[in-house]
Design an enzyme around this catalytic site. Structure first.
Site, mmCIF file in Angstrom:
data_model
loop_
_atom_site.group_PDB
_atom_site.id
_atom_site.type_symbol
_atom_site.label_atom_id
_atom_site.label_comp_id
_atom_site.label_asym_id
_atom_site.label_seq_id
_atom_site.Cartn_x
_atom_site.Cartn_y
_atom_site.Cartn_z
ATOM 1 N N HIS A 53 0.811 -5.369 3.772
ATOM 2 C CA HIS A 53 1.987 -5.913 4.433
ATOM 3 C C HIS A 53 2.453 -7.112 3.617
ATOM 4 C CE1 HIS A 53 0.021 -4.056 8.130
ATOM 5 N NE2 HIS A 53 1.163 -3.428 7.976
ATOM 6 N N ASP A 56 0.277 -9.953 4.344
ATOM 7 C CA ASP A 56 -1.101 -9.871 3.845
ATOM 8 C C ASP A 56 -1.142 -10.563 2.478
ATOM 9 O OD1 ASP A 56 -2.271 -8.285 5.905
ATOM 10 O OD2 ASP A 56 -1.415 -6.464 5.017
#
Ligand code: 3MF
Ligand code: MG
Length: 343
Positions: A53, A56
């Site tokens: 993501h 992330d």
């Protein structure tokens, strides 16, 4: 399909697949593992790349230069482990501005946030050296159908995809469709829906799909058929293999753990259909799993794929063809069942 038997597959998963075990009814039961420690697990478990993501990689909503610096640091960590980044997915379902959805929100400021954040995710993908942006359209739907205009909503999703295609001339957009959860009903519940839409975008050759087994099952569909359909269109660019026990919440169980034959058929279609994307796994450890075992579900899912691949490769094609020619599907079924049982 001929000539595929020596093909080797690349395995990937996202860091969210090493999780704390929290669920809607209870708190974390395992400590959060630091990002760098998660990354060190990949090679040990036999994985080649990381799915991420945007947040992330780097905290959301930083300015462009801080975003770029943060992404460059993470790229170095991956490089030092010999890992590649498969895709970036803007996480549009957690931020306060996306409570009513992202691209289909009723609020213009909220829709702008979703578009800007997705463009920032493309910037991150560039730094990470990957060209795929995955859109799981988590909140692009409703709890009650009267809440939004459904026709306008479809158009807004097309406009968003077009905006990203224009923003970056190389990025590919992959839709990951799911029929429900978190929303009651999604506007684009299946890969087939997204496929229809992708031909109406400004550049269909850069728009495709990621198919997750559990998402197809939740829609009452067979994952291998969804994959076959999109392979025919040359649009299956990534997968999330896992399993799902009936129509309930999204379970993300170990690949093949519920329905071995369905998983066998999935591998059959990927292998024989010449699928050349990564074998991504989107699986959750059980809440009962001890911290020491919190990556077993990943290793087990990969092992299941490889075991099933051996079985797919050792199917006697001549026998299958003979059964087909005789229209002896009872015989064919028993041959497949015995093959699965090792006989
Ligand atoms: C939800 C999902 C998501 C996506 C992820 C990457 C959190 O059911 O499958 O996992 O896979 O956002 O696209
Ligand atoms: Mg997924």
């Amino acid at each position: 399909m001929a000539g595929t038997k020596n093909r080797t597959y690349r395995f990937t998963f996202g860091p969210w697949n090493i999780s704390t075990g929290a669920d809607p009814f209870g708190p974390a039961v395992r400590k959060e593992v630091a990002f760098a420690a998660k990354i060190r697990e990949y090679k040990k478990l036999g994985f080649d790349g990381v799915q991420m993501h945007d947040d992330d990689v780097v905290e959301a909503d930083l300015d462009p230069s801080a975003t770029e610096r943060g992404a460059a640091k993470v790229k170095k960590i991956l490089d030092s482990e010999g890992l590649f980044c498969e895709f970036i997915a803007p996480r549009l379902w957690e931020h306060p501005k996306t409570i009513d959805g992202g691209y289909t929100s009723n609020g213009p400021a909220e829709r702008k946030y979703a578009l800007d954040r997705s463009r920032r995710a493309i910037d991150i993908a560039r730094v990470m050296g990957c060209r795929d942006l995955v859109l799981w359209l988590a909140r692009e739907g409703t709890y009650i159908r009267e809440a939004k205009d459904p026709i306008t909503s479809v158009g807004r999703i097309v406009d968003a995809v077009n905006a990203f295609l224009e923003y970056d001339r190389h990025i590919r957009i992959l839709g990951e469709m799911k029929p429900n959860e978190p929303m009651d009903q999604a506007y684009l519940p299946t890969p087939g829906h997204f496929m229809g839409l992708c031909y109406r975008t400004a550049e269909p050759s850069r728009v495709g799909v990621l198919i997750e087994s559990a998402h197809s099952i939740l829609a009452g569909l067979d994952p291998s058929d969804d994959m076959a359909y999109t392979l025919w269109h040359d649009k299956l660019w990534s997968v999330h293999l896992n399993d799902q026990n009936g129509l309930k919440y999204d379970q993300d169980k170990v690949f093949g753990s519920v329905d071995l034959r369905r998983a066998f058929n999935t591998v059959w279609v990927l292998e024989r259909g010449g699928y050349d994307g990564c074998i991504g796994l989107d699986v959750k450890a059980m809440r009962t799993t001890r911290a020491a075992d919190q990556t077993k579900h990943l290793a087990n899912s990969r092992a299941m794929f490889l075991r099933l691949l051996e079985l797919v490769r050792s199917v006697d094609d001549a026998r299958v063809e003979a059964f087909r020619a005789e229209r002896d599907y009872e015989g064919l079924e028993m041959y497949i069942l015995e093959h699965l049982l090792g006989g």
